[in-house]
Design a protein around this motif. Structure first.
Motif, short mmCIF file in Angstrom:
data_model
loop_
_atom_site.label_atom_id
_atom_site.label_comp_id
_atom_site.label_asym_id
_atom_site.label_seq_id
_atom_site.Cartn_x
_atom_site.Cartn_y
_atom_site.Cartn_z
N PHE A 183 -47.24 -16.07 3.53
CA PHE A 183 -46.22 -16.71 4.36
C PHE A 183 -46.80 -17.23 5.66
N ASP A 184 -47.82 -16.54 6.20
CA ASP A 184 -48.36 -16.91 7.50
C ASP A 184 -49.59 -17.81 7.40
N GLU A 185 -49.86 -18.36 6.22
CA GLU A 185 -51.02 -19.25 6.09
C GLU A 185 -50.76 -20.55 6.85
N ASP A 186 -51.82 -21.11 7.43
CA ASP A 186 -51.71 -22.31 8.25
C ASP A 186 -51.18 -23.48 7.41
N PRO A 187 -49.99 -23.99 7.71
CA PRO A 187 -49.43 -25.08 6.92
C PRO A 187 -50.28 -26.35 6.96
N VAL A 188 -50.98 -26.59 8.06
CA VAL A 188 -51.81 -27.78 8.16
C VAL A 188 -52.96 -27.72 7.17
N GLY A 202 -40.62 -20.80 2.49
CA GLY A 202 -41.46 -20.69 3.67
C GLY A 202 -41.79 -22.06 4.22
N PHE A 203 -42.98 -22.20 4.75
CA PHE A 203 -43.36 -23.43 5.43
C PHE A 203 -44.32 -24.29 4.62
N ASN A 204 -44.80 -23.78 3.51
CA ASN A 204 -45.75 -24.53 2.71
C ASN A 204 -45.04 -25.37 1.65
N PRO A 205 -45.71 -26.39 1.13
CA PRO A 205 -45.07 -27.25 0.12
C PRO A 205 -44.81 -26.50 -1.17
#
Length: 448
Positions: A413-418, A103-106
């Motif tokens: 999956f949709d948690e804010d990456p920032v 996904g988009f998170n580390p």
């Protein structure tokens, strides 16, 4: 690198992103028009995940080229835009202490420089009774291969000695006998693929040249921390091969044509032979499969069969639980790694885990824990994976276990990456590790 230096880097130039941003705005207009609407994606040097119908486009490739030029492994981006075209782009670039996640998170945060999970630190157990298989016959092996490969170019004794010096380990006699017949160099086949194919058939594998030989130690078997930490090393009393990630006694000498390595095993299991041939699967992270009791057997197609044995098996060192009852049944002194998933049930207490002597890894999905601060009582943890709220509770209580070698933020999956990156940076800062670079790039795309 400070923020001013970041902005001078081409990856932080709005012009680098503008073609991609224009495409994203067109295909995600409804999402961006909602108050607080965002578009999220990630681009690496070898692949990307962006919300576009046409994933392969010049806008993405332009960013990839800049990643390569700037020697950046990956970038996660969050795009916000106004109706006027004013656009804000949040860029997240992982440091060397951050593995790529799904996904988009580390992925995992490596809190200690060059730290490895316990299964990757495990050395082979001594096998003092192990001997070579009776079938091992270097002379027979050499005659067999010479008969199959007449005119093959063999390695010299000096070349074999140089390989041993490079590896830091003597080559078994069978392996030396094989290389005396053929040095397995592409140049010797003059670019003839059919000759190379006949060579592989003759030696029963895609044989590496002497320069390609390597010791298949655990570090040669790459595996992300969040997977490796949840593995465990197990070697049953009847096993021929030790259940390791790798070994200083595994000499990889060939490939089966499908990405799996063949190796000579000098550190066999309790029922194995020194010099047996094993298969190290590229689809598995731990262990290897016995192929033949000796290299001679492999060349003569006398493949081995491992007996499963009927011995009682101890409780599994890795376990999974989804409620208090299954957690209680998973608890035993040998438990090393535990995964918790509430599956919509009631959150669980970690009290049953306190004092377990070997527990080193815990992965708890968001909402699983009744009281996240109970984690502080698990003093032997080296890996911890929690949701954002659970990590927040530990940080607020100053209860993050100090013995951790690695950690991970497990979010939807949709948690804010920032937000996730900010939390990850708090953890990295506790260990003085390089943090995720967070910058904001602004520009104007003009009215839609």
């Amino acid at each position: 690198m400070n923020d001013q230096e970041n902005r001078r880097s081409s990856i932080h130039a709005f012009a680098t992103w503008e073609p991609l941003l224009r495409l994203l705005r067109v295909e995600n207009a409804e999402r961006l028009a909602v108050p607080g609407g965002r578009v999220v994606g990630r681009i690496t040097r070898s692949g990307w995940s962006v919300p576009l119908k046409q994933m392969h486009n010049d806008g993405v490739l332009r960013v990839v080229d800049v990643l390569v030029k700037d020697d950046i492994s990956a970038v996660t981006f969050v795009m916000e835009t106004e109706a006027t075209g004013r656009t804000r782009l949040h860029l997240l670039i992982p440091s060397r202490a951050v593995e790529l996640g799904f996904g988009f998170n580390p992925g995992a945060l490596v809190l200690v420089e060059d730290a490895l999970p316990e299964p990757w630190r495990r050395l082979p157990e001594p096998s003092p009774r192990a001997v070579s298989a009776p079938s091992a016959d270097p002379a027979l092996l050499e005659r067999t291969v010479r008969g199959r490969l007449p005119g093959a170019v063999g390695a010299t004794e000096a070349e074999i000695a140089a390989a041993e010096s490079r590896l830091g380990i003597p080559l078994p006699e069978e392996l030396k006998a094989l290389y005396r017949v053929t040095r397995a160099q592409w140049a010797d086949w003059s670019g003839d693929y059919e000759a190379a194919s006949r060579h592989s058939e003759a030696v029963r594998c895609e044989l590496f040249s002497l320069e390609g030989l390597y010791v298949a130690e655990p570090t040669t078997r790459e595996c992300p921390w969040n997977h490796a930490a949840m593995e465990a090393v197990e070697t049953r009393p009847s096993a021929a091969v030790q259940g390791l990630a790798g070994s200083p006694g595994w000499i990889a000498f060939g490939d089966n044509g499908g990405g799996d390595r063949l190796a000579v095993d000098l550190t066999p299991g309790p029922h194995g032979h020194i010099g047996q041939v094993i298969l190290i699967s590229h689809e598995e992270d731990i262990g290897a499969r016995l192929l033949a009791d000796s290299l001679t057997d492999l060349l003569l197609d006398r493949l081995a069969t491992e007996s499963g044995g009927a011995e009682p098996h101890p409780p599994a060192p890795t376990s999974f639980a989804h409620n208090q009852e299954t957690l209680g049944s998973a608890v035993h002194p040998g438990l090393e790694a535990l995964t918790l998933n509430a599956r919509g049930g009631r959150p669980v207490s970690l009290t049953p885990l306190v004092g377990l002597p070997r527990l080193r890894s815990l992965a708890a999905q968001p909402g699983t824990l009744a009281d996240p601060v109970e984690v502080a009582g698990l003093t032997g943890l080296e890996y911890l994976e929690l949701g954002s709220q659970e990590w927040g509770a530990l940080l607020d209580a100053d209860a993050v276990p100090q013995g951790l070698l690695a950690a991970a933020v497990n979010g939807p999956f949709d948690e804010d990456p920032v937000t996730v990156a900010g939390l990850a940076n708090e953890l990295l800062a506790l260990w003085g590790r390089p943090r995720i670079t967070q910058t904001v790039v602004e520009g104007d795309l003009g009215p839609a």
